[in-house]
Design an enzyme around this catalytic site. Structure first.
Site, mmCIF file in Angstrom:
data_model
loop_
_atom_site.group_PDB
_atom_site.id
_atom_site.type_symbol
_atom_site.label_atom_id
_atom_site.label_comp_id
_atom_site.label_asym_id
_atom_site.label_seq_id
_atom_site.Cartn_x
_atom_site.Cartn_y
_atom_site.Cartn_z
ATOM 1 N N HIS A 147 0.855 -1.188 0.000
ATOM 2 C CA HIS A 147 0.000 0.000 0.000
ATOM 3 C C HIS A 147 0.890 1.237 0.000
ATOM 4 O O HIS A 147 1.989 1.212 0.563
ATOM 5 C CB HIS A 147 -0.906 0.022 1.228
ATOM 6 C CG HIS A 147 -2.054 -0.914 1.123
ATOM 7 N ND1 HIS A 147 -2.784 -1.072 -0.030
ATOM 8 C CD2 HIS A 147 -2.612 -1.758 2.030
ATOM 9 C CE1 HIS A 147 -3.740 -1.968 0.176
ATOM 10 N NE2 HIS A 147 -3.659 -2.401 1.415
ATOM 11 N N LYS A 591 -13.917 4.214 6.534
ATOM 12 C CA LYS A 591 -14.070 5.367 5.643
ATOM 13 C C LYS A 591 -15.540 5.596 5.302
ATOM 14 O O LYS A 591 -16.014 6.726 5.210
ATOM 15 C CB LYS A 591 -13.270 5.124 4.349
ATOM 16 C CG LYS A 591 -13.254 6.315 3.399
ATOM 17 C CD LYS A 591 -12.735 5.942 2.024
ATOM 18 C CE LYS A 591 -13.799 5.227 1.233
ATOM 19 N NZ LYS A 591 -13.460 5.020 -0.187
#
Length: 934
Positions: A147, A591
């Protein structure tokens, strides 16, 4: 955090002081004299601003930055960044020395060690037989993922390891005089090298770079840490349960490593089928090279001579078998060891490994022809040879020698095989649906897209069982479908080439229906990985549905019950002989709906999954898609495992690790061993339900959390989805747009280009950007409002929450992680970023909402924890953040000013923005200072 916590950190301060002294010396000799002056000025001015937040003090700080040219500013940023790297080393070294002191003075070792855990078990009545029962089902599986949050280049990581070792050496009391001067000179040269090494990449990372970055940690630390971890566990068993129990207890290979690097193609167009093949070959090369290195060490050690030992008949039979296989080559290889049977055997074993390595190298280079037959065909053959040597040594009274490096190598082979890490493949569900629709259209003329869920499931179940797969004209397929089918072909090929264990699961992101799982099995059938022959089902692929949004989590029950009701799926699962794996996404759910809704949704989802699996009689393992930060499900692994719902772990846990987390856990062997130990002891403790009943959650606690989560989700969505201008605020008051220019990952920061929606931005970039601007609200927004609203006017409810905090690990862990994230937020600094908004009023309004919730969170968490300051129960972390803050603060002011300069600079065509490079360096530096930022 402007005042130091009440905690004795003399040892840490001494380490910081010694490393900082060397850094200062390097900067004075190697850098512009203005650099150190500016660094010290910024620190002093920021400290003054912390004490007195007046506009005058703020203006004085900004005045220092105002006239600095870009090249000077770049060097100032690099100095701050290097300081953070050295501070991290000081903390790591201090923690290591503390553990060593505990080992010296207390045989139970440190809290959470194997000795400590087993001792507590024994005192609680856990028998050796119980330990064996737990070990039989134990599987600890960290999965490396790529990532875009790890900014350190490989050369920098290597040098930091050397600095750590040099600093460790200097802490030795016996090191004096000339030898100490030598060590200091070496440390000075290493820090000087760091100063002269550019920490920012000049080119973007590709997938191959990410694969090699993940492999970097194995020869550096993880091979040795793994061997020592098993050794420590065996020693702890011996010390606690006695020699007799150790003879009876069989310790399985309960540690495995997984990877997504080179297999995760969800939203990453750079991962192709050939990338997956290359990832596995590079992994195979890494582990074979390690085995060859260790065989050389064994050959030096096992210098037993004929006449002085009597190897077993099985050993001689194995040696003769190798000689027949290798023919005249064996004569040459054994020539140097005419009187040493074990060295003869090891020389032949090394040759067979070298042949395996040569084959791997040829495949990496693109050779596809036939290869020789003298190499080891698989890890089981190699391990069998090692065990024959081990048993032979035991037979002639040398078991103590067999239990040293030879036993370590046997453990490594059991852990890593010939594949090193089990590779997961991940793809988004719509890619499979589209591919299946095209195939059914081309083969049978069926309109799959027009079918409802029941019709789809019926067609898929029938199609999977067609011998040889569906027949169609491949020229009618799109490029995307052709690539998807090619992947399954590669998976079949690599199982033959590397071994059956080289893949773990096929992960389906955005799983919304049972048909999404069956679609993958149909595509697998086209590649020969699943199907039916002579009335018998076979399946060489495991599928792991990923539930990642709040909505997905709420649909788990219906999806799994529908899936498990499919006879074909049940038959394929049984044929595979595997557990059902269910992956839960922490970062996207957070999120999407905020930390409270995410944490509680995931908690209830785990309970649901295990209840459904139990009702269906299906063994199940949960795969936790955690990140480094609290906003992505991160936090200390030991506590996180213990905070899982009762009786849901059951000896098995799999979780993702990425970015900077890999560096901080595995760049030093000593820390890697500690981290593995703490994770495994957390798993052991959470698995007691395998041998005894564990208390269930109280219904009133579950109901209370449901209320809190509902309130928290509404507040979070009010901010992120219903507040006008919020997305503009995100793109203008954080460096998310500039993040894509930092060459730290192959995956785009957004799922779709030019789509600035909350759904499009990746959770990693979302959390990383908010953290950079010191408003880490994804990890705490909504907690304060929910606590305040639930307790409004009812003091007895506050007492109920205090009791909940004391007795429920989940709730305590939730608030503890929120404290960590709140401590990394700074509302005064984040105000500087808010001022970057084009619409000044929008910036003030939204920042005001975040700031209000921040203060509300702090107030209510302190009330419930019954303390007067954040992190009172974690003084080590509080001290760490305090030491970082006087360097982080100036960097944030620098970054905010550079964002303004970059965005306002008017450039001629082809002209390079002079402020961009220093800005990118601030992203690196702040990431190093905040550590788990993404």
């Amino acid at each position: 955090m402007s005042t130091p916590p009440n905690y004795d950190d003399k040892a840490l301060q001494a380490s910081i002081k010694s490393l900082k002294a060397v850094l200062t010396k390097v900067l004075k000799s190697q850098a512009n004299p203005q650099i150190m002056v500016t660094v010290e000025q910024l620190q002093r001015q920021f400290s003054a601003l912390q004490r007195d937040g007046s506009p005058a003090k703020r203006q004085q700080l900004q005045a220092i930055l105002q006239d600095l040219p870009a090249d000077t500013l770049t060097e100032v940023i690099r100095a701050f960044s290097l300081y953070f790297s050295l501070l991290n080393i000081a903390e790591e070294a201090t923690n290591l020395r503390q553990r060593r002191r505990e080992i010296e003075s207390n045989k139970l070792f440190w809290p959470g060690s194997f000795h400590d855990t087993l001792q507590n078990w024994q005192q609680a009545g856990v028998t050796a037989s119980d330990v064996q029962t737990i070990l039989n089902d134990l599987q600890y599986l960290p999965v490396m993922t790529a990532h875009p949050t790890e900014a350190k280049r490989r050369s920098v990581r290597s040098t930091l390891r050397k600095v750590f070792l040099s600093h460790e050496l200097l802490e030795e009391q016996r090191l004096k005089g000339y030898f100490r001067e030598q060590a200091l000179e070496r440390l000075h040269s290493q820090i000087q090298l760091l100063w002269k090494t550019d920490e920012v990449r000049t080119r973007s990372m590709g997938v191959i770079d990410e694969i090699e970055a993940g492999l970097f940690y194995f020869p550096l630390s993880l091979f040795e840490a793994t061997a020592r971890m098993y050794r420590n566990f065996q020693r702890a068993l011996h010390d606690v349960y006695g020699a007799e129990a150790v003879r009876d207890i069989q310790i399985p290979n309960f540690l495995s490593f997984g990877s997504w690097i080179g297999g995760d193609r969800d939203g990453n167009p750079n991962v192709k089928p050939e990338t997956t093949a290359l990832a596995l070959r590079l992994q195979a090369r890494t582990i074979i090279q390690e085995y060859i290195r260790r065989l050389d060490l064994l050959r030096d050690q096992l210098a037993f001579s004929y006449g002085l030992c009597q190897p077993s008949p099985a050993f001689f039979a194995s040696l003769d078998s190798d000689r027949q296989l290798l023919g005249s080559v064996s004569v040459r290889l054994e020539r140097n060891y005419p009187q040493e049977p074990y060295r003869q055997k090891l020389a032949l074993m090394k040759y067979r490994l070298e042949q395996r390595l040569a084959q791997i190298e040829q495949r990496i280079d693109g050779y596809s022809g036939q290869l020789g037959n003298t190499a080891y065909l698989g890890a089981s053959q190699f391990q069998a040879d090692l065990q024959i040597i081990q048993q032979s040594l035991v037979n002639h009274g040398d078991g103590a020698i067999a239990d040293l490096e030879l036993q370590d190598l046997i453990r490594l082979v059991g852990t890593f095989g010939f594949h090193l890490m089990q590779l997961d493949v991940r793809q988004e569900s719509t890619r499979h649906s589209a591919a299946v629709a095209e195939i059914l259209k081309a083969a049978l003329g069926l309109d799959y897209e027009a079918m409802d869920e029941n019709q789809r499931l019926a067609v898929l179940a029938e199609a999977i069982g067609i011998p040889g797969g569906l027949v169609y004209d491949a020229t009618h397929l799109s490029a995307a479908t052709t690539e998807t089918l090619a992947l399954f072909g590669v998976m079949a090929d690599m199982r033959r080439e590397i071994g059956n264990d080289c893949f773990s699961k096929y992960v389906i992101s955005m799983t919304h229906a049972a048909s999404h799982i069956m679609e993958v099995l149909l595509l697998a059938a086209q590649g020969g990985l699943s199907g039916r022959i002579s009335g018998r089902w076979f399946c060489h692929i495991g599928v792991s549905p990923l539930f990642e949004t709040i909505n997905d989590l709420s649909h788990i029950d219906s999806v799994l019950r529908t899936l498990f009701a499919q006879p074909v799926y049940r038959a394929l699962l049984q044929a595979s002989g595997q557990r059902q794996e269910i992956m839960l996404g922490y970062s996207d759910s957070c999120k999407d709906g905020g930390i409270l809704a995410s944490a509680w949704g995931l908690y209830r989802a785990q309970q649901q999954v295990m209840a459904i699996a139990d009702a269906e009689g299906i063994p199940c393992r949960l795969f936790h898609g955690r990140g480094g930060t609290v906003g992505r499900g991160g936090g200390p692994t030991h506590q996180a495992i213990l905070a899982q719902p009762p009786a849901t772990v059951r000896g098995q846990i799999k979780f993702t690790e990425q970015g900077e987390v890999l560096f901080y856990r595995y760049n030093n062997m000593e820390t890697a061993m500690y981290e593995l130990t703490m994770g495994i002891t957390g798993l052991l403790k959470a698995s007691l339900s395998l041998v005894r009943p564990v208390p269930e959650d109280r219904p009133e606690d579950l109901a209370l959390m449901t209320e809190l989560a509902d309130i928290g989700e509404r507040r979070y969505r009010l901010l992120t989805e219903q507040t006008p201008g919020f997305l503009d605020y995100f793109y203008e008051a954080t460096p998310v747009s500039e993040l894509g220019l930092l060459n730290i990952g192959s995956r785009p920061s957004h799922r779709k280009k030019q789509d600035r929606s909350k759904n499009s931005v990746r959770a990693i970039a979302w959390v990383f950007s908010w953290a950079q601007s010191r408003q880490t609200f994804p990890a705490w927004y909504g907690i304060g409002s929910s606590l305040e609203s639930w307790c409004a006017g009812k003091p007895e409810r506050l007492q109920a929450l205090r009791e909940l905090y004391q007795h429920w690990p989940f709730f305590r862990n939730l608030l503890s992680n929120a404290q960590m994230a709140l401590s990394k937020s700074d509302m005064n600094i984040s105000k500087e970023y808010a001022a970057l908004c084009v619409d000044e009023q929008v910036g003030k309004w939204i920042h005001g909402m975040i700031e209000s919730e921040y203060h509300r969170c702090v107030e209510w968490i302190l009330e419930i924890a019954n303390t007067d300051r954040l992190l009172a129960d974690n003084p080590e972390l509080a001290v760490s953040l305090y030491h970082r803050n006087n360097y982080l603060g100036p960097l944030n002011y620098i970054q905010a000013s550079l964002l303004k300069a970059v965005r306002s600079e008017t450039l001629a065509e082809g002209e390079e923005n002079p402020w961009l490079k220093p800005l990118l360096r601030t992203i690196n530096a702040i990431a190093a200072g905040m550590r788990n930022t993404g």
